[in-house]
Design a protein around this motif. Structure first.
Motif, mmCIF file in Angstrom:
data_model
loop_
_atom_site.group_PDB
_atom_site.id
_atom_site.type_symbol
_atom_site.label_atom_id
_atom_site.label_comp_id
_atom_site.label_asym_id
_atom_site.label_seq_id
_atom_site.Cartn_x
_atom_site.Cartn_y
_atom_site.Cartn_z
ATOM 1 N N LEU A 510 -14.465 -88.978 -56.297
ATOM 2 C CA LEU A 510 -14.050 -88.467 -57.611
ATOM 3 C C LEU A 510 -14.649 -87.084 -57.865
ATOM 4 O O LEU A 510 -13.973 -86.182 -58.393
ATOM 5 N N ARG A 511 -15.900 -86.921 -57.507
ATOM 6 C CA ARG A 511 -16.572 -85.633 -57.692
ATOM 7 C C ARG A 511 -15.883 -84.540 -56.865
ATOM 8 O O ARG A 511 -15.629 -83.436 -57.355
ATOM 9 N N LEU A 512 -15.553 -84.876 -55.615
ATOM 10 C CA LEU A 512 -14.879 -83.891 -54.764
ATOM 11 C C LEU A 512 -13.456 -83.632 -55.257
ATOM 12 O O LEU A 512 -12.988 -82.487 -55.234
ATOM 13 N N ALA A 513 -12.775 -84.677 -55.696
ATOM 14 C CA ALA A 513 -11.410 -84.502 -56.216
ATOM 15 C C ALA A 513 -11.401 -83.535 -57.395
ATOM 16 O O ALA A 513 -10.499 -82.686 -57.520
ATOM 17 N N ILE A 522 -5.104 -78.517 -56.724
ATOM 18 C CA ILE A 522 -4.398 -79.642 -56.109
ATOM 19 C C ILE A 522 -4.989 -80.945 -56.641
ATOM 20 O O ILE A 522 -6.213 -81.132 -56.643
ATOM 21 N N ILE A 523 -4.136 -81.842 -57.086
ATOM 22 C CA ILE A 523 -4.586 -83.155 -57.550
ATOM 23 C C ILE A 523 -4.473 -84.129 -56.388
ATOM 24 O O ILE A 523 -3.390 -84.312 -55.811
ATOM 25 N N VAL A 524 -5.614 -84.730 -56.016
ATOM 26 C CA VAL A 524 -5.615 -85.672 -54.900
ATOM 27 C C VAL A 524 -5.956 -87.075 -55.398
ATOM 28 O O VAL A 524 -6.613 -87.236 -56.424
ATOM 29 N N ASN A 525 -5.501 -88.044 -54.642
ATOM 30 C CA ASN A 525 -5.670 -89.451 -54.990
ATOM 31 C C ASN A 525 -6.995 -89.968 -54.434
ATOM 32 O O ASN A 525 -7.168 -90.044 -53.220
ATOM 33 N N PRO A 526 -7.940 -90.347 -55.288
ATOM 34 C CA PRO A 526 -9.243 -90.809 -54.781
ATOM 35 C C PRO A 526 -9.169 -92.129 -54.017
ATOM 36 O O PRO A 526 -10.127 -92.491 -53.327
ATOM 37 N N ASP A 527 -8.051 -92.859 -54.148
ATOM 38 C CA ASP A 527 -7.890 -94.084 -53.362
ATOM 39 C C ASP A 527 -7.427 -93.801 -51.933
ATOM 40 O O ASP A 527 -7.421 -94.700 -51.087
ATOM 41 N N ALA A 528 -7.009 -92.566 -51.677
ATOM 42 C CA ALA A 528 -6.541 -92.200 -50.339
ATOM 43 C C ALA A 528 -7.719 -92.122 -49.374
ATOM 44 O O ALA A 528 -8.883 -92.025 -49.774
ATOM 45 N N ILE A 529 -7.394 -92.157 -48.084
ATOM 46 C CA ILE A 529 -8.407 -91.874 -47.064
ATOM 47 C C ILE A 529 -8.722 -90.378 -47.116
ATOM 48 O O ILE A 529 -7.835 -89.547 -46.959
ATOM 49 N N PHE A 530 -9.980 -90.039 -47.363
ATOM 50 C CA PHE A 530 -10.405 -88.642 -47.303
ATOM 51 C C PHE A 530 -10.817 -88.354 -45.857
ATOM 52 O O PHE A 530 -11.864 -88.797 -45.389
ATOM 53 N N ARG A 565 2.446 -96.553 -45.826
ATOM 54 C CA ARG A 565 1.327 -95.826 -45.252
ATOM 55 C C ARG A 565 0.187 -95.782 -46.247
ATOM 56 O O ARG A 565 0.413 -95.637 -47.457
ATOM 57 N N VAL A 566 -1.032 -95.899 -45.757
ATOM 58 C CA VAL A 566 -2.196 -95.672 -46.614
ATOM 59 C C VAL A 566 -2.213 -94.188 -46.974
ATOM 60 O O VAL A 566 -2.093 -93.332 -46.090
ATOM 61 N N PRO A 567 -2.317 -93.844 -48.245
ATOM 62 C CA PRO A 567 -2.357 -92.417 -48.619
ATOM 63 C C PRO A 567 -3.494 -91.691 -47.888
ATOM 64 O O PRO A 567 -4.578 -92.253 -47.675
ATOM 65 N N ARG A 568 -3.213 -90.436 -47.508
ATOM 66 C CA ARG A 568 -4.207 -89.639 -46.781
ATOM 67 C C ARG A 568 -4.398 -88.294 -47.459
ATOM 68 O O ARG A 568 -3.438 -87.653 -47.885
ATOM 69 N N VAL A 569 -5.640 -87.860 -47.558
ATOM 70 C CA VAL A 569 -5.968 -86.498 -47.974
ATOM 71 C C VAL A 569 -6.741 -85.862 -46.825
ATOM 72 O O VAL A 569 -7.831 -86.320 -46.479
ATOM 73 N N PHE A 570 -6.144 -84.850 -46.206
ATOM 74 C CA PHE A 570 -6.797 -84.138 -45.110
ATOM 75 C C PHE A 570 -7.474 -82.896 -45.669
ATOM 76 O O PHE A 570 -6.838 -82.067 -46.328
ATOM 77 N N ILE A 571 -8.774 -82.781 -45.401
ATOM 78 C CA ILE A 571 -9.575 -81.696 -45.979
ATOM 79 C C ILE A 571 -10.166 -80.869 -44.835
ATOM 80 O O ILE A 571 -10.804 -81.408 -43.926
ATOM 81 N N VAL A 610 -5.693 -80.075 -47.866
ATOM 82 C CA VAL A 610 -6.518 -79.144 -48.652
ATOM 83 C C VAL A 610 -7.357 -78.306 -47.699
ATOM 84 O O VAL A 610 -8.075 -78.851 -46.857
ATOM 85 N N PHE A 611 -7.261 -76.978 -47.826
ATOM 86 C CA PHE A 611 -8.166 -76.075 -47.107
ATOM 87 C C PHE A 611 -9.105 -75.463 -48.136
ATOM 88 O O PHE A 611 -8.675 -74.728 -49.024
ATOM 89 N N MET A 612 -10.401 -75.792 -48.030
ATOM 90 C CA MET A 612 -11.386 -75.305 -49.006
ATOM 91 C C MET A 612 -12.042 -74.042 -48.466
ATOM 92 O O MET A 612 -12.666 -74.051 -47.402
ATOM 93 N N GLU A 613 -11.848 -72.947 -49.209
ATOM 94 C CA GLU A 613 -12.309 -71.654 -48.712
ATOM 95 C C GLU A 613 -13.827 -71.527 -48.802
ATOM 96 O O GLU A 613 -14.494 -72.210 -49.563
ATOM 97 N N ASN A 614 -14.341 -70.623 -47.966
ATOM 98 C CA ASN A 614 -15.760 -70.244 -47.952
ATOM 99 C C ASN A 614 -16.681 -71.441 -47.724
ATOM 100 O O ASN A 614 -17.645 -71.670 -48.459
ATOM 101 N N TYR A 615 -16.402 -72.183 -46.672
ATOM 102 C CA TYR A 615 -17.233 -73.339 -46.325
ATOM 103 C C TYR A 615 -18.670 -72.878 -46.048
ATOM 104 O O TYR A 615 -18.912 -71.960 -45.272
#
Length: 800
Positions: A510-513, A522-530, A565-571, A610-615
């Protein structure tokens, strides 16, 4: 140290007033942060002084870790944790209506590193202090970090990382410990009449190296080690011929930027100057301190000093130490060489040829004439000594100077008593393949030290929720000894414990979402596989394989939107080197794939990218605790170790990975069924190399799934990647897929299906997560530095 909340509040208010002439009602967060840092600095100052006195008085041997990179991240919460006052300070600030986490956001990351190399160095700094070992860091105080990454229209854009704009409250400038480093000019040797050759110099460029010391505070003990970072400045008394703007610019550039663009001669020259600058400055300071405190024969210095060469960037430690001993301290060549080998040790971090530094002979000769003379003499004497013993072939293959190049890895191995890899597989590859000729000559010098991570930052600070649950379950002993986490195994079938662990993971998601929504919109589903892949962007790490699988999932959903399919969030989080065009093309493709998928209403919440800039370290502290799955999918034999795999494991994340680097040891530790393994083995990869019979084009033409995915790169399916898509398509089909992405694709898809199947069973997934946490103890950097201390540096921990 013991600190009452009342005392802290009083100290903090007084410091805020005295430092900024303001009170809490008017102070901004920058002022609050600076005042708080000043108070913390006051709390550890006496410990730092006492520990320095203890080291000087006892004369115990100390290690010095030379690294061109350090990646400490933010220091405030780390210092508070290690001083044992994190809870007290947090509660004291809350009484003032101030959130510690909000104050901590003001602090910039000390981003003076690139990736795993710099982060490992910082984990070692933390662990050396926390285990009571006398070990110090030596590097460069870069004005600008690697770079600040912005994603604009899908492309990586590099901006300066001005992390020092508001100063650094943790450092102490030691102007009285400044030394001079010299470059260029002429040098010649003259006999002094006693058989000694004395160097004489003319027209040298002089640079002042000023040390900035940052304390490395041990965890709840009385050890405070030092990380010394050097800044380049203009000397006060300067030869008139150098008093010009160009000289001043070049001098400031020495400590301005981490990894200057080395695609041209001037950039490479600056890089070489940087390497010599921090090596020479660091060794001079060590020798000055030794002579000033120990009053002992300089020829016995190996009993008191160990110098570690972290990758090849500090390889000039070998000839520079020889120069100092022979030229400045009058030690005979043979004795100086014997001492140098005893003092020096070297860690190899890669087998990639482009990362094993080689410098043009002429460049070294012009920039560092005396160092060049010494390297030539080391190479000449070694050749003369070994030729009759081992023959011409082995000697030639291991020469320092070959084909007009000076080989820094060869210099590091020859000039030190220990060479180690950073995971069992990597160390075996060094001995059996990549450095086999050296292993034939010096078998006793080769050893393995599997990397580790500082759990204090990667769970105690980054994941306080999980840390608290572990405390409630097994007590707090694990905070001092990570092996104690094995007690969690007793709770593998305890429903309440499993539920707590998964609830903590959900809260972190939830914190990362929320952060993803804030930063990326971008709104992501916290029940998805992160599903997370965060690391440098390099072809061998195969972010591309991940992207191709995402396209497969997308096309499956496009064909059948009702697919179960189990929802997926690719980060993703990754920086590409500014001159690494192919890696930047992959970043562009990932971002355009993300745009296509995230804006397609037919897939709904089943798939997001999701591509998070400035890792950086601070972003990693948000991402890693929230991950369900960590991607460690480099081609087997290419990743020396990896450390993000260990951070994921510590946070109860399951790994999908190849049998590469430390993955092998992680899979073994966690136990069967608790991670997902796929892909070629190291032996299979090398068999392809021997036979030369890999044909990626055949896979493209014969596998309809691969065919469709790759065609999507060039047929307009994915918008805005005409040139990048073609570049990647050609790399796989025309230039034969250097890192076997297509060869591993089917097995990767199979492992991903296994992963989804396990995720559908919440209890089984929670048990696998628990087993990863319970078995992570061996991957503590505390364990790693103790092995270095015992086997390589011969230093002993302070007894509390």
């Amino acid at each position: 140290m013991k600190l009452s909340k009342k005392q802290f509040k009083q100290d903090f208010e007084e410091r805020l007033t005295s430092k900024f002439a303001t009170d809490l009602t008017k102070a901004g967060y920058q002022e609050i942060y600076d005042a708080l840092a000043s108070v913390v600095k006051h709390y550890y100052a006496n410990i730092w002084v006492s520990d320095n006195q203890y080291k000087d008085e006892t004369g115990k041997k100390q290690a010095y870790y030379f690294s061109i990179e350090f990646l400490p991240g933010k220091m405030l919460k780390s210092n508070l944790l290690n001083l044992g006052m994190l809870k007290t300070v947090r509660e004291g600030l809350e009484d003032f209506g101030i959130e510690l986490d909000e104050v901590a956001k003001v602090e910039p990351d000390m981003a003076i590193g690139n990736g795993g190399l710099g982060r490992l160095a910082s984990c070692f700094m933390d662990s050396l202090a926390s285990t009571g070992l006398p070990g110090n860091g030596n590097g460069i105080r870069y004005r600008y970090g690697l770079f600040k990454q912005k994603i604009i229209d899908g492309y990586q854009v590099e901006l300066p990382d001005s992390w020092l704009n508001n100063g650094n409250p943790w450092e102490v400038r030691r102007a009285d410990k400044a030394v001079e480093v010299t470059f260029g000019g002429e040098v010649w040797l003259e006999d002094d009449g006693k058989g000694n050759l004395i160097p004489h110099y003319k027209d040298q460029e002089r640079v002042l190296a000023v040390p900035y010391d940052t304390p490395m505070i041990g965890y709840e003990n009385t050890t405070v080690n030092n990380m010394c970072l050097w800044r380049s400045e203009v000397p006060e008394e300067l030869d008139p011929k150098f008093q010009n703007l160009e000289y001043m610019r070049q001098t400031s550039m020495l400590s301005a930027e981490l990894y200057p663009d080395d695609s041209n001669y001037d950039g490479r020259l600056l890089r070489l100057k940087q390497e010599y600058f921090f090596v020479s400055a660091g060794l001079q300071r060590i020798l000055h301190h030794y002579k000033g405190t120990q009053k002992k024969d300089i020829r016995r210095i190996s009993d008191y000093i160990a110098v570690h060469i972290n990758d090849t960037h500090p390889a000039l430690c070998v000839p520079e130490f020889m120069r100092l001993l022979v030229d400045d301290y009058g030690v005979g060549w043979n004795r100086a060489w014997d001492t140098t080998v005893k003092v020096m040790s070297y860690t190899n971090h890669t087998i990639l040829s482009e990362a094993l530094e080689k410098w043009p002979e002429e460049m070294v000769k012009q920039l560092l004439p005396r160092i060049y003379q010494i390297i030539v003499e080391i190479d000449r004497r070694r050749t003369a000594e070994l030729l009759p013993k081992i023959g011409a072939s082995l000697v030639h293959n291991t020469r320092i100077i070959k084909d007009g190049q000076i080989h820094m890895a060869n210099l590091s191995i020859i000039g030190s008593h220990s060479t180690n890899g950073v995971a069992k597989l990597h160390s075996d590859l060094l001995k059996d393949v990549e450095l086999h000729d050296f292993y034939e000559i010096y078998p006793e010098r080769f050893n393995n030290k599997t990397n580790g991570i500082a759990d204090r930052r990667w769970i105690q600070i980054a994941n306080e929720r999980l840390s608290g649950i572990i405390d409630e379950t097994i007590g707090k002993s694990w905070r001092h000894d990570l092996d104690e986490l094995k007690l969690l195994k007793n709770f593998k079938d305890d429903e309440k414990t499993l539920e707590k662990l998964q609830k903590a993971k959900y809260d972190d998601k939830l914190r990362l979402a929320a952060l993803i929504k804030e930063k990326n919109g971008i709104i992501v589903n916290p029940d998805a596989i992160f599903d997370v892949q965060v690391k440098r962007l390099h072809a061998y790490k195969r972010q591309l394989l991940n992207a191709l699988h995402i396209l497969k999932l997308y096309f499956d959903l496009k064909e059948n939107p009702e697919l179960d399919r189990v929802p997926r969030v690719f980060i993703f989080g990754a920086k590409a080197a500014p001159s690494y065009h192919y890696a930047k093309s992959i970043i562009k493709c990932i971002n355009e794939i993300a745009n296509m998928i995230n804006n397609d209403q037919t897939v709904k919440d089943k798939l997001k990218v999701v591509f998070m800039e400035n890792y950086n370290v601070s972003l990693a502290e948000m991402i890693i605790p929230a991950a369900n799955v960590g991607e460690q999918i480099s081609l087997a034999s290419k990743e020396a170790s990896g450390t993000s795999n260990m951070k994921f494991m510590l946070n109860g994340t399951l790994t999908i990975g190849t049998l590469d680097g430390a993955n092998i040891e992680i899979f073994e530790a966690a136990g069967d069924g608790n991670n997902f393994v796929f892909g070629l083995t190291k032996d299979e990869v090398y068999e392809y190399y021997r036979n030369g019979n890999y044909n990626a084009r055949d896979i493209f033409e014969q596998n309809p799934v691969v065919n469709r995915i790759l065609n999507a790169l060039i047929d307009g399916t994915i918008p805005n990647i005409k040139s990048e898509g073609r570049e990647i398509f050609d790399s796989l089909t025309v230039y034969n897929d250097e890192y076997f992405v297509l060869r591993d694709f089917n097995d990767y898809v199979r492992a991903q299906a296994d992963l989804e199947k396990l995720y559908r069973d919440p209890k089984a997934w929670a048990q696998a997560s628990l087993m990863n946490i319970a078995n992570v103890g061996r991957f503590s950097s505390d364990r790693t530095v103790k092995e270095y201390a015992d086997d390589i540096w011969y230093i002993k921990a302070k007894k509390e």
